[in-house]
Enzyme design. Sequence first.
Site, PDB file in Angstrom:
ATOM      1  N   GLY A  78       0.827  -1.204   0.000  1.00  0.00           N
ATOM      2  CA  GLY A  78       0.000   0.000   0.000  1.00  0.00           C
ATOM      3  C   GLY A  78       0.858   1.250   0.000  1.00  0.00           C
ATOM      4  O   GLY A  78       2.005   1.238   0.461  1.00  0.00           O
ATOM      5  N   THR A  79       0.283   2.350  -0.505  1.00  0.00           N
ATOM      6  CA  THR A  79       1.013   3.608  -0.575  1.00  0.00           C
ATOM      7  C   THR A  79       0.047   4.712  -0.972  1.00  0.00           C
ATOM      8  O   THR A  79      -1.123   4.458  -1.270  1.00  0.00           O
ATOM      9  CB  THR A  79       2.151   3.504  -1.615  1.00  0.00           C
ATOM     10  OG1 THR A  79       2.960   4.669  -1.554  1.00  0.00           O
ATOM     11  CG2 THR A  79       1.600   3.382  -3.019  1.00  0.00           C
ATOM     12  N   THR A  80       0.534   5.938  -1.002  1.00  0.00           N
ATOM     13  CA  THR A  80      -0.216   7.068  -1.553  1.00  0.00           C
ATOM     14  C   THR A  80       0.740   7.909  -2.380  1.00  0.00           C
ATOM     15  O   THR A  80       1.770   8.374  -1.866  1.00  0.00           O
ATOM     16  CB  THR A  80      -0.832   7.942  -0.445  1.00  0.00           C
ATOM     17  OG1 THR A  80      -1.685   7.138   0.376  1.00  0.00           O
ATOM     18  CG2 THR A  80      -1.649   9.070  -1.055  1.00  0.00           C
ATOM     19  N   LYS A 127       9.682   7.376  -2.271  1.00  0.00           N
ATOM     20  CA  LYS A 127       8.941   6.844  -3.413  1.00  0.00           C
ATOM     21  C   LYS A 127       8.972   7.785  -4.614  1.00  0.00           C
ATOM     22  O   LYS A 127       8.364   7.496  -5.642  1.00  0.00           O
ATOM     23  CB  LYS A 127       7.492   6.564  -3.010  1.00  0.00           C
ATOM     24  CG  LYS A 127       7.377   5.578  -1.859  1.00  0.00           C
ATOM     25  CD  LYS A 127       5.965   5.413  -1.379  1.00  0.00           C
ATOM     26  CE  LYS A 127       5.914   4.535  -0.142  1.00  0.00           C
ATOM     27  NZ  LYS A 127       4.546   4.411   0.402  1.00  0.00           N
TER      28      LYS A 127
END
Length: 225
Positions: A25-27, A58
């Site tokens: 997961g990430t944003t 990221k």
Amino acid sequence: MATAAIDSLQQLLPADWPKQEVMTGTTIMAVEFADGVVVGADSRTSSGTFVANRVTDKLTKVTDRIYCCRSGSAADTQAIADVVSSHMEILEVTTGEPPSVQVAASTFREICYRYRDSLSAGIIVAGWDRHKGGQVFTIPLGGMLTRQPVALGGSGSTYIWGHMDATFKPNMDKERCVEFVKNAVTLALTRDGSSGGCVRVAIITKDGVERRNFLNPDLPEFYLG
């Protein structure tokens, strides 16, 4: 002692855990503005319920004025970014000028589409070139390529589409875009268990790249009902 600790840990894990798919997961997000683009991301790398790294960067450099935001498998996206960066270096030497953002995005798209059955990679490519200025391209799972004025990605993006629709305005200036990205990623990481850490932002213009890091005490606070 060590054997007892391992046995205790194994009792907490499901019997088939080695065969289970690891959830990530990430944003990530990117926004175009008049003089360039602003890209942002959280800094948590998750492996299921475990936080593998809380200070991941990221926002990955592809060229001096092109960056990519990575979501999905960290190993897959890092490998793709390294390959594309190498291709862009060769292209710049061959042509004598920096590659365009669209060429870099198309190279990402080619790899993601060709190996779509093997890779877990959702990528946003953003940057500035002298032909079209600031540009944002999104490459979701499967390898489609689309240019958008604002792009979201990762598990945390599902929590902030409404915020983006209500807040984004075309032709915002640099500082408003930075504030927009910071607030959006903060909203995502407060709701999404797979996003977290600090908020990293990069501002890409014809003058180069300006990096900003917002640690937890610097992030705005929102209602959490």
